[in-house]
Motif scaffolding. Structure first.
Motif, PDB file in Angstrom:
ATOM      1  N   LYS A   6      41.546 -24.912 -12.925  1.00 22.75           N
ATOM      2  CA  LYS A   6      41.952 -26.046 -13.743  1.00 22.75           C
ATOM      3  C   LYS A   6      40.941 -27.191 -13.669  1.00 22.75           C
ATOM      4  O   LYS A   6      40.840 -27.987 -14.580  1.00 22.75           O
ATOM      5  CB  LYS A   6      43.316 -26.555 -13.284  1.00 22.75           C
ATOM      6  N   ILE A   7      40.243 -27.280 -12.553  1.00 22.78           N
ATOM      7  CA  ILE A   7      39.324 -28.402 -12.391  1.00 22.78           C
ATOM      8  C   ILE A   7      38.050 -28.203 -13.189  1.00 22.78           C
ATOM      9  O   ILE A   7      37.256 -29.116 -13.352  1.00 22.78           O
ATOM     10  CB  ILE A   7      38.969 -28.626 -10.909  1.00 22.78           C
ATOM     11  N   LYS A   8      37.824 -26.981 -13.704  1.00 24.67           N
ATOM     12  CA  LYS A   8      36.612 -26.716 -14.475  1.00 24.67           C
ATOM     13  C   LYS A   8      36.890 -26.968 -15.954  1.00 24.67           C
ATOM     14  O   LYS A   8      36.812 -26.074 -16.781  1.00 24.67           O
ATOM     15  CB  LYS A   8      36.153 -25.276 -14.251  1.00 24.67           C
ATOM     16  N   ASN A   9      37.264 -28.203 -16.257  1.00 20.83           N
ATOM     17  CA  ASN A   9      37.618 -28.500 -17.645  1.00 20.83           C
ATOM     18  C   ASN A   9      36.404 -28.967 -18.415  1.00 20.83           C
ATOM     19  O   ASN A   9      35.311 -29.100 -17.869  1.00 20.83           O
ATOM     20  CB  ASN A   9      38.747 -29.541 -17.711  1.00 20.83           C
ATOM     21  N   GLU A  10      36.609 -29.219 -19.690  1.00 21.61           N
ATOM     22  CA  GLU A  10      35.506 -29.524 -20.577  1.00 21.61           C
ATOM     23  C   GLU A  10      34.958 -30.921 -20.414  1.00 21.61           C
ATOM     24  O   GLU A  10      34.057 -31.327 -21.134  1.00 21.61           O
ATOM     25  CB  GLU A  10      35.967 -29.314 -22.027  1.00 21.61           C
ATOM     26  N   GLY A  65      43.596 -29.608 -17.546  1.00 22.05           N
ATOM     27  CA  GLY A  65      42.783 -30.190 -16.490  1.00 22.05           C
ATOM     28  C   GLY A  65      43.638 -30.939 -15.493  1.00 22.05           C
ATOM     29  O   GLY A  65      44.860 -31.063 -15.643  1.00 22.05           O
ATOM     30  N   TYR A  67      44.159 -34.588 -13.427  1.00 16.63           N
ATOM     31  CA  TYR A  67      43.894 -36.003 -13.609  1.00 16.63           C
ATOM     32  C   TYR A  67      44.502 -36.803 -12.453  1.00 16.63           C
ATOM     33  O   TYR A  67      45.662 -36.591 -12.085  1.00 16.63           O
ATOM     34  CB  TYR A  67      44.496 -36.492 -14.925  1.00 16.63           C
ATOM     35  N   SER A 128      48.696 -32.255 -13.593  1.00 16.36           N
ATOM     36  CA  SER A 128      47.986 -31.139 -14.209  1.00 16.36           C
ATOM     37  C   SER A 128      48.530 -30.864 -15.603  1.00 16.36           C
ATOM     38  O   SER A 128      49.737 -30.724 -15.790  1.00 16.36           O
ATOM     39  CB  SER A 128      48.142 -29.875 -13.351  1.00 16.36           C
ATOM     40  N   ILE A 211      39.208 -38.035 -14.156  1.00 18.59           N
ATOM     41  CA  ILE A 211      39.259 -36.596 -14.431  1.00 18.59           C
ATOM     42  C   ILE A 211      38.684 -35.859 -13.223  1.00 18.59           C
ATOM     43  O   ILE A 211      37.540 -36.086 -12.835  1.00 18.59           O
ATOM     44  CB  ILE A 211      38.452 -36.249 -15.694  1.00 18.59           C
ATOM     45  N   LYS A 213      37.083 -32.806 -11.435  1.00 17.45           N
ATOM     46  CA  LYS A 213      36.298 -31.669 -11.914  1.00 17.45           C
ATOM     47  C   LYS A 213      35.783 -30.762 -10.809  1.00 17.45           C
ATOM     48  O   LYS A 213      35.184 -29.725 -11.110  1.00 17.45           O
ATOM     49  CB  LYS A 213      35.122 -32.176 -12.745  1.00 17.45           C
TER      50      LYS A 213
END
Length: 238
Positions: A6-10, A65, A67, A128, A211, A213
């Motif tokens: 989930k932490i590898k978001n855009e 993601g 937050y 999340s 955010i 990451k």
């Protein structure tokens, strides 16, 4: 951590500083130090209308993601309880805030809650968005997304629900006790010595978000939240 993917978001696609391994407390404090409109009735409308947004421009806050968010009470009043022996003891207002936050996944099925803490005058949480809800016929990138699924909408809903219930409780206490000023001689487990009007938001305007990451950032922010009561004596948000 339930799902480290989930932490590898855009968010990595945006031109921003390297993800910090610790929450940026200077930015959190700057948000919490913003004067509440009630402190300056004449100047406040102009100041708040022109204040620059602290959100990332063009970032889609409805995407999956993790937050980190922080909310502060209006004027940083200690309304949710107190720290005793380095533990947070919630009063009835704090319990309302807890109950409303824990309802979030019931209202929005694509949301799950991680670490959070209600402090006397602020609130930290990791939230999340497990998956992005796509509207029928609105699946292309750049198309309109329902604001009800964004981080901002989640925070507005939480703020609104807590404010409504706490203001209702304040009015109930005053009606029962005949008090027109500070809440004194309140019912068992209700706050006393708190000067609130029972009108308007109990929260500071806006909110702080970060955010998450990286796993390292997640672990450090989680520890920061968990240990918040232990560090209350030196907390910069007091």
């Amino acid at each position: 951590m339930k799902d480290k993917e989930k932490i590898k978001n855009e968010g990595d696609n945006f031109n921003q500083k390297k993800d910090s391994i610790n929450p940026d407390i200077s930015k959190v404090r700057a948000y919490c130090n913003t004067p509440h409109p009630s402190q300056s009735p004449q100047a406040a409308p102009h100041r708040f209308h022109n204040r620059r947004s602290i959100r990332l421009k063009n970032y889609d806050y409805s995407k999956a993601g993790l937050y980190f968010i922080t909310l502060c009470t209006a004027n940083r009043e200690n309304i949710f309880g107190e720290i005793l022996n380095k533990k947070m003891h919630l009063n009835s207002f704090g319990k309302i805030a807890t109950e409303e936050w824990e309802k979030t996944p019931e209202i929005r099925k694509n949301i799950s809650l991680d670490e959070y803490i209600i402090m006397p005058n602020h609130f930290h949480a990791i939230i999340s968005i497990d998956y992005k809800i796509k509207e029928e016929g609105k699946e292309k990138i750049g198309k309109f997304q329902s604001p009800s699924q964004t981080i901002g909408a989640i925070i507005r809903g939480f703020k609104g629900a807590t404010t409504k219930k706490i203001n209702n409780l304040i009015r109930e206490i005053r009606n029962n006790q005949g008090s027109t000023g500070v809440l004194q001689y309140a019912p068992t487990n209700a706050p006393s010595g708190i000067n609130l009007s029972g009108e308007g938001s109990i929260w500071q305007r806006n909110y702080y978000e970060h955010i998450i990451k990286t796993e390292k950032a997640y672990n450090n922010i989680s520890n920061y939240i968990i240990n918040n009561p232990l560090n209350w004596d030196i907390d910069k948000l007091k």
